[in-house]
Structure formats: C-alpha cells, structure tokens
Design a protein around this motif. Structure first.
Motif, short mmCIF file in Angstrom:
data_model
loop_
_atom_site.label_atom_id
_atom_site.label_comp_id
_atom_site.label_asym_id
_atom_site.label_seq_id
_atom_site.Cartn_x
_atom_site.Cartn_y
_atom_site.Cartn_z
N GLY D 124 4.67 2.44 -0.50
CA GLY D 124 4.70 2.35 -1.91
C GLY D 124 3.57 1.57 -2.97
O GLY D 124 3.24 2.23 -3.44
N SER D 125 2.36 0.75 -1.79
CA SER D 125 1.94 0.47 -2.64
C SER D 125 0.04 0.59 -2.11
O SER D 125 0.59 1.91 -1.24
CB SER D 125 1.66 -0.63 -1.63
N GLN D 126 -0.46 0.44 -3.14
CA GLN D 126 -2.11 1.62 -3.54
C GLN D 126 -2.28 1.02 -1.50
O GLN D 126 -2.27 0.37 -0.55
CB GLN D 126 -2.58 0.81 -3.75
N PRO D 127 -3.33 2.49 -1.21
CA PRO D 127 -3.97 2.25 -0.14
C PRO D 127 -4.92 1.35 0.40
O PRO D 127 -5.01 0.05 1.53
CB PRO D 127 -5.09 3.41 -0.23
N ARG D 128 -5.58 0.84 -0.88
CA ARG D 128 -6.44 -0.64 -0.82
C ARG D 128 -5.88 -1.65 -0.29
O ARG D 128 -5.82 -2.50 0.47
CB ARG D 128 -7.15 -1.02 -1.93
N GLU D 129 -4.44 -1.88 -1.53
CA GLU D 129 -3.57 -3.08 -0.79
C GLU D 129 -3.27 -3.23 0.66
O GLU D 129 -3.13 -4.32 1.42
CB GLU D 129 -2.65 -3.03 -2.01
N VAL D 184 -2.38 8.93 2.42
CA VAL D 184 -2.17 9.01 4.14
C VAL D 184 -3.13 9.13 4.39
O VAL D 184 -3.74 7.93 5.14
CB VAL D 184 -0.62 9.19 3.88
N LEU D 185 -3.97 10.30 4.43
CA LEU D 185 -5.48 10.04 4.29
C LEU D 185 -6.40 9.28 4.97
O LEU D 185 -7.47 8.59 5.38
CB LEU D 185 -5.48 11.49 4.69
N GLY D 186 -6.48 8.75 3.10
CA GLY D 186 -7.70 7.59 2.99
C GLY D 186 -6.94 6.11 4.25
O GLY D 186 -7.96 5.73 4.45
N THR D 187 -6.11 6.48 3.78
CA THR D 187 -5.39 5.18 4.38
C THR D 187 -5.83 4.78 5.53
O THR D 187 -6.47 4.21 6.45
CB THR D 187 -4.35 4.42 4.04
#
Lengths: 307, 307, 307, 307
Positions: D124-129, D184-187
């Motif tokens: 649920g959080s953002q990739p950056r976090e 998901v892929l970005g992270t």
C-alpha cells in the motif's frame, strides 16, 4: 491422372534427399530410402499407380485407421469415454499430455490412443481372433486376400517397443486398459506389422470414400468423422502443416506410407521410407502437396473445378 | 434453407441451458445468454437468416481470421517464421507451449499467435492507420460501411487484459514483436472489439468462399490455407471436436460468435453469447452440428448430394 | 529425550485425523492408520523410543536411501551420469520431467531415479544376490540380523505396479537401464518391501550420522552428500516444506515411515501409516516438526545450544 | 581463515574460464569476468576478505533474501497463501509451473515469487517509501550507510525486462498482485539494482546467522526458515547441486554474487560476474565448494570438528 502420377513419381525418385529411415525398429532400419510409390483408387473403380507401387511395406501407424474403424464397430461411441478427439500438439509417442489428463489419450491416432482402440476391438477375445478380424476387415476393404502380417516385424517391435510398453502400463495404471498389457501390446505390434503395397493400401482406403461403389464397411456418418480425425490428428505434431499444405485427411506411418482420402473422389496411397522431422514420409508428404496442388482436391477449395 | 434456419433458431432459443457468458471482459459480462442468431451467405449471392441475426455483437477472436488475412497481405509467407501452423492442444491464452518453443506461438488463432499477426499488419504504421485498414478490409468483404469498433469494449479489454499483456511481453522477451507491447495490445484489443451482426459476419466471411461472385480479397491458394488453419486450430482445444461434429472450417470468439466456411458454397455466421467449457458458443456449436447434419455440408463427405 | 518422545507419541496418538492409508498397494491398504511410533538412535549409542516403535512396517521409499548408498558403493560417481541431483517439483511417480530431459530422472529419490539406482547396484548380478547384498547392508547398519523382506508385499507391488513398469520401460527406451525391466522391477519391489520397526530403522540410519561410533559404511563426503539429497529431494514435491518446517534431511515412504538425520547427533525414525497430500506420513511429519522445534536440531540454527 | 581466502581467491583469479557475463541486462553486459572477491563475516565480529572484495557489484537476485525478510516482517505468514515453499525444478524466470498452479509461484526466490514478496512489502505504500525501508533494512544489517541503489541499472532493467513484465501481468491476471504491475516492477527492478561489495554483503548477511552479536532483525524461527528456503530454492534449478556440493544455504544473483550462510558461524559473500549454465556465478560456486570442503562447514556433517 496416369501422366500426373508418372510425373510425381519421377520427381520424387530424382530427389537426392529422401530423408532418413526410422531406425528404432530394427527390421525396418535397413530399407533403401530411395524408393517411392503412389496409387490412386477412384470412386468409379479405376486404379492408377506409378513408381514402386507394387512393393510391399510395413503400414505401421496407418493401421490405426483400420483399428479405429474396427473398434467403433465393436463398441461404438463408447470409445470416446476412453480417448479424446483433439490434436495433441506433441509427438506420436509422447506421454506428457497423458499425465495432465488422467490417462485419457488425446486422440486415437497417437500411440497411446491407438492402444485404447486396440484394447477396444480386442474386447475380451484372444489376440489371434482379433487380428483375424482386423485382417478380414482390411482384406474386404481392399478386396485382396493376400494382405498379411509380417511376423518378423511384429516380433521385432515387441522386443524393442519399450516406449509403447511404457504407454500401455501408464494407461493400465489409470484403469484405461481392459485386456492385459501383454495382450494389447502383442495385438498392437501385429497390427502395425501389416504389409501392403501402395496399390493395396489405396484400395483398402476406399471404405472412407463417400461414393456408391465403395465398400460399405462403415456408415456415412462414421466415415466423415474418421476423415475429420485424420485431418486434425493424422500426422501427430505435423497435422496442421499437412492440412495447410495438402488439405485432405491423411494418416501416416513410420514405415513411410501415407493414406490420403479425397472424401468424394478417391483414396490415395503414397510410400517412401525416408522420414521428415515429424516422423512422416518426407517424399510422400511433398508428393501429396504437389498432387493436391495439381488436382485442386483440397477439401478447402472448390471441388468441381478439376476435370 | 430459410425453413432450416428457422427450425434451428427455434430449437436454440428453446434450449433452457445456453451456457455462461464470459465474465472476464466486464463490458460483455452483462449480456443476456438467451439470444441466438444465424445467417448464411450463399455463393450465388442470396442471404438467409433467422433469430437475432440483426443484433450486433463483439466478434472478439473471430477477428483473428481477418487479422491473419491482412497480415498475409502485408508480409506474405514471412509470417510463418514467427508463428506456427499446428494446433496447440491447450487453451486460448495458454503460455505453456510458448516456453517450450522459444517464443514461437503454435498458430495464429491462439492469442499469442494472433498478437504476432497484429504486429505483422501493424508493420511500422500507427495503430490508427492499421485499424483503419483492417476496417476497410472487413467492410469491403461484407460490402457494408457501417461495421465499426466499439471503443468501450476495446478500453475495457485493455484495462483488464493482464493475460494478453503477459503474452505480449513474453513474445517481446524473445524478440518476436516489432512494435511496442503497448501498440500491439492497443491494436489487438480494438480489433477484437469490432461489432457485427450475424448477417454482416456471414457476408464478411464470403472472402473465404471459393466462388465467382465472392469478394476477391485473397488468392485461391491463401483462401484454402486459411480454411485449413480454421479447421485444425479455429476452436482452441476444442478444434478436433468441432471438426468431428461439424466438419467445416470455423473460427469462434468469446463473444459467442462463430464464422463457419463451406468452401465452395457459403459463409455461415452463428451467435449466442453463452459458452461451453472450451470458451466457444454452446448453442452456436450445437446449431452448427445440426446444420451440418441436415445440409450434409461436411467437407469430409460428398459435396454434390445436397440440392 | 524419553519424556519428549512420550509426549510426542501421546499427542500423535490422540490426533483424530491421522490421514489416509495408501490404497494402491493392496497389501498395505488394510492397515489401521491410528498407529504412531518414534525412535531416536543417538551418536553416543543410546536409543530412545515411544509409541508403536516395535511394530514392523513396510519401509517402501525409505529404502531408496539404502539403495543409493549401495549403488554409490558399486559404481561411484558414475551414477550421476544417469540421474540428476535436483528436486523435481513434481510427484513421486511423475513421468513429466523425464520426457523433457531425455530419460535422465531428476534425482535418485523419485521412483524413476530410484529405478536407476537399483539398476546400478544390480550391476550384472542376479536380483537374489543383489537383494542379499542390500539386506546385508541394512542389517550391518542396524546391527540386527532379523531385518527381512515381506514377500507378499513385494508380490503385491509387482502385480499392481503399472506406473513403475511404465517408468522402467520409459527409462529403457532411452537406454538408461542395463538389466531387463523385469529384473529391475523385481529387485525394486523387493527392496521397497523391506520391513522394519522404528527402532530398527533409527539404528539402520546411523550410517548417515557423522560420529565416531557409527557404522562406517560410507565415507564422510558421501554421507554429507546423501544427507544433502535427502534435504532437497527426500519428500517429493513436499521437500521444500519439510526443510522449512523440520530443517533436517529426511526420506519418507508411502508405508508411513520417515527416516530423519541430525547429521552430528542422531538418526530418528517415525512411523504412522496415514498420509498427507504429498504422500508423506501426516502424523509423522507433524511429529518431526514438533521434535525439531523442541530440540532445536534444525541444521539451519545453532547446533550447540541444546543440552 | 585469511590464508584460506587468499588461496581460494588466487585459484579463482587464475582460472582461464570464468564463465560468461549475463548479457540480457545491458548495464551489466560490459563487466570484465576476470574478477573474483570473497568475504567472511564471523559470528565473533571478525571480517576476512580476499580478491576484489571491495569492488561494488549489482546484487540482483541476492536481494530476494532481504525482500523476503522485509515482506515477512510486514505481512507475516500470510505471504504463504500467495507463494509456495517448494523448489521449482525450472529456471529462474519460468512461467510453466505458474500456469499449472493457478498463479501461485513455487517459491519466493524465483522471479515470479519474488514479485509477490515485493508486492507484499509494498503493502500500500509508494515505491519510494518501500525502497527506503528496504535500504534501511540492508544498511542496518550491514551497519553501513553507504549502501545504495544504482539508478542506471534499475532503469536498464525496467526498459528491457519483458520477461518480468510478463510474469507480473500473469500474476495480476490471477489476482495475485495488490499494487499495479508498474509499481511492483519499478520497485522490484530497483531492489535488484542494489550495489554492494563482498565485504558489505557478508556483513549484511549476518542477520541470518544465529549468534549473540548478530543484528537481530528477524526472529530465530524466521531465520531458520529463510535459511531452509535458501537451501532448497536459492539457486533455481541448480539448488540441488549447490546443496550437494557446498552443503550450506545460499542465494545467487545474475550479477555474479552469492550470499552463503553457515547458520551458527558466519555469513560469506563471493562474487565473480561470469555465470554457469544455471545462471549462477561459475567461479563463485566453485570457490564455495572449495571453501566448504576446506572448512567442513557443510550443515550435513559434524559442525564442532573444525577449530
């Protein structure tokens, strides 16, 4: 027709690359691949042939067509509870899809499905009787009492047929064989070892042609359905390609023979022992492509154009 | 013919069990399954229809036939380097055999293969232009300028089409897509969202019938080959069964439509949105079986018997 | 240790859901699933046991550990040319990956791989001699001359073992058996029919424990490697789960026995005839999880903490 | 220990055949394969290293260990509803078993399963976090704030990662992703692009060692279980072989790094960018085999013998 066949035979026999003879059946491994025969049995009773059309060869999996017809005669549509009607997308002796599908083979023209057909026409009788009935069926279709089984080839296949034994035991483990593995395999290997010439095979194939004078061994409905199965499943994982190139139902055997049906016109037999990568006769397939192109007999085009 | 169609439509509409509508495309999920239409476009120019033959539906995978014809027109037989011609033996969106075969889909009528066909007719142009060309092809075949794409259905499919995105990226990972995944998917989903009535679809299908007055959009040779592919691969893992029961080349869509070709006589379209377990129209398949039985139009029997 | 085993046995015997007994071997189908035994043979020579630790049971696939050790003794690392060392990800009698990999089974603990191990220790001798040697190995390891083969169980397995016959013929079709299918299967089924009590099995397992007083039947290096294989492949497609829950190398059998090794401390045997969905003993697996948790004997944690 | 590492590094660097660098990630394709580093972080706090142990490399799939630990911290054992714990028997990016098992990947160390782990710690959080949290975890484990993500490598992987996009869309089609495929892929691609030296990776690995002074980031129970998964699934379809040869839990990455755990003694990191046929570091695997042989640290043997 005669000049067409002569031309096709000449071209085939001039081909320097006839493919490789199947090596896994010792009795067949020594055959000269530079042979080619073709025969056409027309609905009007005429028969044409060219090349080595009088040389007997082992029909091998072409026998699956006769076995299916016999099994349907014995047990009728009950057989479709034990075998499917779909192309397998895999090679002739694959065991892969069998595992995904709980022992129900994909269709009666791959080895596993043909074993079920053999088990069906065995139907409680002894192999000798069942094989007698099969021979009577083929002889009646071809109107030729000389057609026989090559016992040496049959014995050779039983001895070396580990893959077929594996398939049969696999079917048995799912309860999809009624007779013993030994009886089914014995019958199956004899059935594959039937020997015919192109001329005899073309004549025997007439029972799948829909015309007045043909041998009435199966009903019209059943004839169509067997032809449909030959179209979608008759060449293993090369079935789509054969339909694409030739456009007629056919069944090949590893001995190099192919039986092709033009449903309203003729039964055609070609033979050349060298195989392509799908295990089908290389020159035979190429010859049938040329034949279809020249005659326009594809079922997917207009039937009344050709002379 | 008219009375036959009326009879078939009446029987279909009376069936209490029309199958289930595909639920994975939200725009299509709400359709009433108790609908049935049929239309026959004869080689002589006559058109007959019955039931809901004027209700537009989403042709979905039936579009793969038009896409293949267009792709063949664009790149010719080069396409067969990128897609096979064999039945897959597996469901329409399977990725299994793709992995075994290094990114070459089994045939152009499963989703993965159809994506390659779409990529082929895209051929460097923009989706808008390519889709314009596709529509022009279909409209010319049907002789009907009203045929269009339902944008809401296309948008719905793009949004929910994870399985198709998965297939497209898979192809791309093997270098078997030239345009970007987004362009190919966008074009593909619009192509699937073409809307037609049974009547329009039957007329559009005439380009695969081998007769003088038919729209000459593809050569005789190519027509036969497309028909052959429809026969062996047109109904996914139910192709063998359709050939067995109906005996004519056909291509089904998840919207419930089926286009069937009697190569020398007619193009036939049936539609009923409920599906059987293969994802093909349940009532449509049953109706075609009845139609084939009554007309004797199976390509595997005698073509000249019926009036 | 005694109180721990008593506690674990009491809990197991109180479980109302002991799983189902394997039904495909008729001789084993009638066994009461409400039985549980456990025995621990420590490196210092002490042996503890609880529950039905003196009831003999059919060790079935646990025998594959002894067969592998014997085969390694006979042919050494040559065996790895004929069988792999990777988990299969599939069930114990699967034939799927065999086809993908040209007749080389994934590992020696699935049935296909165990047949190769049996063929390796047969090594040209007669089944009777080879089985004699196997029994001598097991008896020496357990220091117990009473261990024997149950002939009725062996006969029952030979009679009903179509799946194993299928696997053996499959291997033979790739040339991966040296003895005849009949000899390999006969030997294999007798090997599976060895009977032991938990106490005997724990004692027999000591040859895999790395301690001074243990029976020196295999080298240190080989002992480690057999333990590694038991960890990654010992429970078919439940191997990862067993490693995750128990954290020690183990090998299960369809008779309900499991042999587990704590490499520097002990050999443990549990038995309960009811199976979970992977075909491994249900109560046995749960008991081993409790045992590992209480002792801290997982190889993945600190070994020297527990007393 | 220092002399052992020096010896191993010298041998590795003298090997004329270091394997081939992975070519499918352009940013990594240009790396010189003739590099080798090794570092050992002992439970007593000492760190030894040799070779290129201070050269940063892309940890790639080694990151799956940290991702799993983080995901377990976030969602606990819930994750096992969405991903299995069994070896796959297939290569790292295979989609085959995914289809057989309705979108549940075999284990968290193949790509499909790692995507589920990434989706779980995203939560649920953002990739950056989420990536911030991952870096904090790794930095805390290694006690080194310099550890960072190489943005160019991450961007390169996102651009060329069609296979991973395919897997992610496949999971999404089964509802087994909560965040969007893009997130998901970005992270995931950023997580793979974490850069460390051998020294840093060995220090970071200490959280899986069961000893008093180690960073207490996960519970004892969870530590053991992660080690068990590394043992059975850490090297894709080469996991069984690694267990057989090395006998310690390990996780490899396509960048050439391997993290190996001796559960009660040390975390070990090796790196050499050339790969073997399973996609694992060739020299790294061979060096670990030598290391295990020399130290006797296999978990399958006696732990207390070596000094």
């Amino acid at each position: 027709m005669q000049s067409l066949l002569d031309e096709i035979a000449a071209e085939a026999l001039a081909d320097p690359n006839p493919g490789s003879v199947a090596s896994y059946i010792p009795e067949l491994a020594g055959i000269d691949p530079h042979q080619f025969g073709i025969a056409v049995a027309l609905a009007n009773g005429e028969v044409y042939s060219a090349g080595h059309a009088e040389v007997p060869f082992s029909i091998q999996s072409v026998s699956k067509v006769f076995a299916l017809a016999l099994a349907l005669g014995r047990v009728g549509d009950q057989i479709w509870r034990r075998v499917g009607r779909e192309p397998s997308g895999l090679s002739f002796d694959s065991i892969l899809l069998l595992e995904r599908e709980d022992g129900i083979p994909r269709n009666p023209f791959i080895n596993a499905g043909a074993l079920v057909a053999t088990d069906s026409y065995l139907a409680g009788s002894q192999p000798r009787e069942a094989l007698g009935e099969l021979l009577r069926f083929i002889r009646a279709a071809a109107d030729d009492e000389r057609i026989h089984i090559n016992e040496r080839v049959a014995a050779s296949e039983i001895e070396t047929g580990h893959r077929n034994f594996s398939l049969a035991h696999y079917l048995a483990s799912y309860g999809n064989l009624q007779a013993s593995v030994e009886k089914v395999l014995g019958t199956y290997c004899h059935q594959c070892a039937v020997e015919m010439t192109c001329r005899q095979l073309a004549l025997a194939g007439r029972f799948l042609v829909d015309a007045p004078r043909m041998p009435g061994l199966v009903s019209v409905e059943r004839r169509r359905r067997i032809n449909a199965l030959m179209m979608t499943c008759g060449h293993y994982d090369g079935s789509g390609d054969f339909a694409f190139r030739v456009g007629m139902p056919g069944k090949s055997g590893v001995g190099g023979g192919i039986l092709v049906i033009s449903p309203s016109r003729a039964a055609i037999a070609v033979w050349s022992p060298g195989l392509n990568r799908y295990g089908n006769s290389k020159l035979g397939t190429e010859a049938m492509e040329r034949f279809a192109h020249r005659t326009g007999w594809s079922v997917f085009g207009v039937p009344h154009r050709e002379g």
